[in-house]
Design a protein around this motif. Structure first.
Motif, PDB file in Angstrom:
ATOM      1  N   MET A   1       0.840  -1.191   0.000  1.00 47.55           N
ATOM      2  CA  MET A   1       0.000   0.000   0.000  1.00 47.55           C
ATOM      3  C   MET A   1       0.878   1.245   0.000  1.00 47.55           C
ATOM      4  O   MET A   1       1.945   1.272   0.603  1.00 47.55           O
ATOM      5  CB  MET A   1      -0.900   0.005   1.246  1.00 47.55           C
ATOM      6  N   ALA A   2       0.451   2.274  -0.697  1.00 51.66           N
ATOM      7  CA  ALA A   2       1.156   3.540  -0.687  1.00 51.66           C
ATOM      8  C   ALA A   2       1.081   4.155   0.709  1.00 51.66           C
ATOM      9  O   ALA A   2       0.402   3.652   1.600  1.00 51.66           O
ATOM     10  CB  ALA A   2       0.544   4.483  -1.715  1.00 51.66           C
ATOM     11  N   GLU A   3       1.802   5.264   0.902  1.00 58.79           N
ATOM     12  CA  GLU A   3       1.793   5.898   2.227  1.00 58.79           C
ATOM     13  C   GLU A   3       0.369   6.240   2.657  1.00 58.79           C
ATOM     14  O   GLU A   3       0.008   6.099   3.821  1.00 58.79           O
ATOM     15  CB  GLU A   3       2.654   7.154   2.217  1.00 58.79           C
ATOM     16  N   LEU A   4      -0.452   6.675   1.707  1.00 65.28           N
ATOM     17  CA  LEU A   4      -1.857   6.977   2.006  1.00 65.28           C
ATOM     18  C   LEU A   4      -2.729   6.350   0.931  1.00 65.28           C
ATOM     19  O   LEU A   4      -2.422   6.437  -0.254  1.00 65.28           O
ATOM     20  CB  LEU A   4      -2.095   8.487   2.080  1.00 65.28           C
ATOM     21  N   ALA A   5      -3.805   5.703   1.367  1.00 71.40           N
ATOM     22  CA  ALA A   5      -4.722   5.051   0.426  1.00 71.40           C
ATOM     23  C   ALA A   5      -6.155   5.279   0.889  1.00 71.40           C
ATOM     24  O   ALA A   5      -6.430   5.411   2.086  1.00 71.40           O
ATOM     25  CB  ALA A   5      -4.430   3.557   0.327  1.00 71.40           C
ATOM     26  N   VAL A   6      -7.069   5.329  -0.060  1.00 70.36           N
ATOM     27  CA  VAL A   6      -8.488   5.572   0.188  1.00 70.36           C
ATOM     28  C   VAL A   6      -9.285   4.354  -0.246  1.00 70.36           C
ATOM     29  O   VAL A   6      -9.089   3.845  -1.363  1.00 70.36           O
ATOM     30  CB  VAL A   6      -8.979   6.824  -0.575  1.00 70.36           C
ATOM     31  N   ASP A   7     -10.186   3.895   0.627  1.00 69.95           N
ATOM     32  CA  ASP A   7     -11.043   2.747   0.319  1.00 69.95           C
ATOM     33  C   ASP A   7     -12.488   3.212   0.213  1.00 69.95           C
ATOM     34  O   ASP A   7     -13.034   3.771   1.154  1.00 69.95           O
ATOM     35  CB  ASP A   7     -10.914   1.692   1.430  1.00 69.95           C
ATOM     36  N   PHE A   8     -13.094   2.976  -0.952  1.00 63.41           N
ATOM     37  CA  PHE A   8     -14.516   3.262  -1.151  1.00 63.41           C
ATOM     38  C   PHE A   8     -15.132   2.100  -1.898  1.00 63.41           C
ATOM     39  O   PHE A   8     -14.719   1.779  -3.008  1.00 63.41           O
ATOM     40  CB  PHE A   8     -14.722   4.563  -1.925  1.00 63.41           C
ATOM     41  N   CYS A   9     -16.100   1.436  -1.266  1.00 64.88           N
ATOM     42  CA  CYS A   9     -16.792   0.295  -1.865  1.00 64.88           C
ATOM     43  C   CYS A   9     -15.825  -0.819  -2.268  1.00 64.88           C
ATOM     44  O   CYS A   9     -16.043  -1.519  -3.266  1.00 64.88           O
ATOM     45  CB  CYS A   9     -17.610   0.728  -3.075  1.00 64.88           C
ATOM     46  N   GLY A  10     -14.742  -0.974  -1.509  1.00 59.67           N
ATOM     47  CA  GLY A  10     -13.792  -2.026  -1.814  1.00 59.67           C
ATOM     48  C   GLY A  10     -12.793  -1.681  -2.902  1.00 59.67           C
ATOM     49  O   GLY A  10     -11.918  -2.496  -3.221  1.00 59.67           O
ATOM     50  N   GLU A  11     -12.895  -0.501  -3.478  1.00 59.26           N
ATOM     51  CA  GLU A  11     -11.932  -0.044  -4.474  1.00 59.26           C
ATOM     52  C   GLU A  11     -10.928   0.884  -3.794  1.00 59.26           C
ATOM     53  O   GLU A  11     -11.306   1.743  -3.004  1.00 59.26           O
ATOM     54  CB  GLU A  11     -12.633   0.679  -5.623  1.00 59.26           C
ATOM     55  N   TRP A  12      -9.654   0.704  -4.114  1.00 63.59           N
ATOM     56  CA  TRP A  12      -8.593   1.443  -3.457  1.00 63.59           C
ATOM     57  C   TRP A  12      -7.981   2.483  -4.392  1.00 63.59           C
ATOM     58  O   TRP A  12      -7.780   2.231  -5.578  1.00 63.59           O
ATOM     59  CB  TRP A  12      -7.513   0.477  -2.963  1.00 63.59           C
ATOM     60  N   TYR A  13      -7.701   3.647  -3.816  1.00 64.27           N
ATOM     61  CA  TYR A  13      -7.107   4.758  -4.560  1.00 64.27           C
ATOM     62  C   TYR A  13      -5.877   5.229  -3.785  1.00 64.27           C
ATOM     63  O   TYR A  13      -5.867   5.219  -2.546  1.00 64.27           O
ATOM     64  CB  TYR A  13      -8.108   5.907  -4.710  1.00 64.27           C
ATOM     65  N   GLU A  14      -4.851   5.665  -4.516  1.00 62.27           N
ATOM     66  CA  GLU A  14      -3.602   6.099  -3.892  1.00 62.27           C
ATOM     67  C   GLU A  14      -3.273   7.523  -4.351  1.00 62.27           C
ATOM     68  O   GLU A  14      -2.661   7.735  -5.400  1.00 62.27           O
ATOM     69  CB  GLU A  14      -2.470   5.135  -4.242  1.00 62.27           C
ATOM     70  N   PRO A  15      -3.702   8.522  -3.570  1.00 59.46           N
ATOM     71  CA  PRO A  15      -3.421   9.912  -3.931  1.00 59.46           C
ATOM     72  C   PRO A  15      -1.916  10.179  -4.018  1.00 59.46           C
ATOM     73  O   PRO A  15      -1.132   9.672  -3.218  1.00 59.46           O
ATOM     74  CB  PRO A  15      -4.052  10.709  -2.786  1.00 59.46           C
ATOM     75  N   SER A  16      -1.536  10.982  -4.986  1.00 64.40           N
ATOM     76  CA  SER A  16      -0.136  11.355  -5.131  1.00 64.40           C
ATOM     77  C   SER A  16       0.215  12.454  -4.138  1.00 64.40           C
ATOM     78  O   SER A  16      -0.568  13.401  -3.948  1.00 64.40           O
ATOM     79  CB  SER A  16       0.130  11.855  -6.556  1.00 64.40           C
ATOM     80  N   PRO A  17       1.379  12.381  -3.499  1.00 63.32           N
ATOM     81  CA  PRO A  17       1.774  13.446  -2.568  1.00 63.32           C
ATOM     82  C   PRO A  17       2.107  14.753  -3.266  1.00 63.32           C
ATOM     83  O   PRO A  17       2.279  15.782  -2.611  1.00 63.32           O
ATOM     84  CB  PRO A  17       3.011  12.857  -1.874  1.00 63.32           C
ATOM     85  N   ASP A  18       2.177  14.729  -4.586  1.00 65.72           N
ATOM     86  CA  ASP A  18       2.549  15.932  -5.341  1.00 65.72           C
ATOM     87  C   ASP A  18       1.353  16.641  -5.973  1.00 65.72           C
ATOM     88  O   ASP A  18       1.541  17.631  -6.691  1.00 65.72           O
ATOM     89  CB  ASP A  18       3.549  15.564  -6.438  1.00 65.72           C
ATOM     90  N   GLY A  19       0.136  16.131  -5.734  1.00 61.47           N
ATOM     91  CA  GLY A  19      -1.028  16.746  -6.356  1.00 61.47           C
ATOM     92  C   GLY A  19      -2.202  16.830  -5.395  1.00 61.47           C
ATOM     93  O   GLY A  19      -2.066  16.621  -4.187  1.00 61.47           O
ATOM     94  N   VAL A  20      -3.366  17.151  -5.949  1.00 61.56           N
ATOM     95  CA  VAL A  20      -4.596  17.255  -5.173  1.00 61.56           C
ATOM     96  C   VAL A  20      -5.542  16.159  -5.639  1.00 61.56           C
ATOM     97  O   VAL A  20      -5.863  16.063  -6.822  1.00 61.56           O
ATOM     98  CB  VAL A  20      -5.264  18.641  -5.347  1.00 61.56           C
ATOM     99  N   PHE A  21      -5.974  15.317  -4.723  1.00 59.99           N
ATOM    100  CA  PHE A  21      -6.875  14.209  -5.010  1.00 59.99           C
ATOM    101  C   PHE A  21      -8.291  14.668  -4.694  1.00 59.99           C
ATOM    102  O   PHE A  21      -8.624  14.970  -3.546  1.00 59.99           O
ATOM    103  CB  PHE A  21      -6.497  13.001  -4.140  1.00 59.99           C
ATOM    104  N   SER A  22      -9.142  14.754  -5.715  1.00 60.78           N
ATOM    105  CA  SER A  22     -10.488  15.304  -5.540  1.00 60.78           C
ATOM    106  C   SER A  22     -11.524  14.194  -5.433  1.00 60.78           C
ATOM    107  O   SER A  22     -11.413  13.144  -6.060  1.00 60.78           O
ATOM    108  CB  SER A  22     -10.842  16.233  -6.709  1.00 60.78           C
ATOM    109  N   ILE A  23     -12.539  14.463  -4.618  1.00 66.84           N
ATOM    110  CA  ILE A  23     -13.607  13.504  -4.337  1.00 66.84           C
ATOM    111  C   ILE A  23     -14.939  14.210  -4.487  1.00 66.84           C
ATOM    112  O   ILE A  23     -15.149  15.295  -3.936  1.00 66.84           O
ATOM    113  CB  ILE A  23     -13.471  12.950  -2.890  1.00 66.84           C
ATOM    114  N   GLY A  24     -15.851  13.613  -5.250  1.00 66.77           N
ATOM    115  CA  GLY A  24     -17.155  14.237  -5.420  1.00 66.77           C
ATOM    116  C   GLY A  24     -17.930  13.571  -6.538  1.00 66.77           C
ATOM    117  O   GLY A  24     -17.719  12.403  -6.865  1.00 66.77           O
ATOM    118  N   ARG A  25     -18.836  14.333  -7.133  1.00 62.71           N
ATOM    119  CA  ARG A  25     -19.604  13.805  -8.260  1.00 62.71           C
ATOM    120  C   ARG A  25     -18.697  13.560  -9.456  1.00 62.71           C
ATOM    121  O   ARG A  25     -18.942  12.688 -10.272  1.00 62.71           O
ATOM    122  CB  ARG A  25     -20.733  14.780  -8.619  1.00 62.71           C
TER     123      ARG A  25
END
Length: 234
Positions: A1-25
């Motif tokens: 796993m990356a340093e930070l990871a997001v779990d939504f509905c069993g799907e994993w996302y790994e935001p980059s430390p160099d950018g902005v990870f957006s969440i919404g519609r």
């Protein structure tokens, strides 16, 4: 796993430390095609060695809590909070739907500590004590979330639906809902009352978000729906 990871509905996302990870519609994590949800609602980014969660919306708020339920924050539009726990739960409501995702940090700045005598789902939270019927009301509203396994989304019942689930008259349900919200409001739980002393229209959603993330109610409490069905303790 990356340093930070997001779990939504069993799907994993790994935001980059160099950018902005957006969440919404829309965005890096497209939650749902829900017209009540902001196109860009929440953002995860890293500044000065710290990961931050920002509410970039203008109308919606989010409830943030550590996995143990010992820390909870209510993030209004424009607010941001550092992500410092190994496991952070994020819950928010848009229209009739409540969503939950979790953020996992490999090297957390803080570790949640719990005492052996602590019990999740206690009927007390600080100085607040709930009757069995008041707690059953909370469980009736939180039932879809309590029965869901993992992160994802669910629909919070209307007051009429929850009252029917308990076999109560709607007037009784609403009176007890007032009492529950008043008790929590008096000990500083925000978002349960609107301006001018009027109860907020989204109080059911905020009550569920608080109750679930603080472990005020847990799946073990679902039995109250049957034991308190049709009872009258007034």
């Amino acid at each position: 796993m990356a340093e930070l990871a997001v779990d939504f509905c069993g799907e994993w996302y790994e935001p980059s430390p160099d950018g902005v990870f957006s969440i919404g519609r829309e965005g890096d994590l497209e939650i749902d095609d829900n017209p009540y949800l902001h196109r860009k609602f929440l953002e995860i980014s890293r500044y000065d060695g710290i990961w931050w969660l920002t509410n970039a919306g203008t109308m919606l708020s989010a409830t943030i809590a550590d996995a143990a339920g010992g820390m909870q924050a209510w993030m209004a539009p424009g607010a941001r909070i550092p992500l410092v726990f190994g496991h952070t739960n994020v819950i928010f409501t848009a229209g009739p739907t409540t969503y939950e995702f979790s953020v996992h940090l490999k090297t957390p700045s803080f570790m949640a500590q719990s005492r052996g005598e602590d019990s999740a789902g206690s009927t007390t939270i600080g100085p607040v004590v709930f009757t069995d019927s008041q707690k059953a009301l909370i469980v009736a509203l939180a039932e879809p979330m309590l029965r869901r396994d993992g992160t994802g989304f669910s629909a919070i019942p209307s007051s009429a639906q929850a009252a029917k689930r308990l076999g109560w008259a709607l007037t009784r349900f609403n009176r007890k809902l007032d009492n529950v919200c008043d008790k929590l409001d008096r000990v500083g739980v925000v978002g349960l009352r609107g301006g001018g002393g009027k109860l907020a229209t989204n109080r059911r959603a905020r009550l569920v978000e608080h109750a679930v993330t603080s472990h005020l109610v847990t799946p073990d409490d679902l039995a109250l729906l049957d034991s308190q069905r049709g009872t009258d303790d007034e």
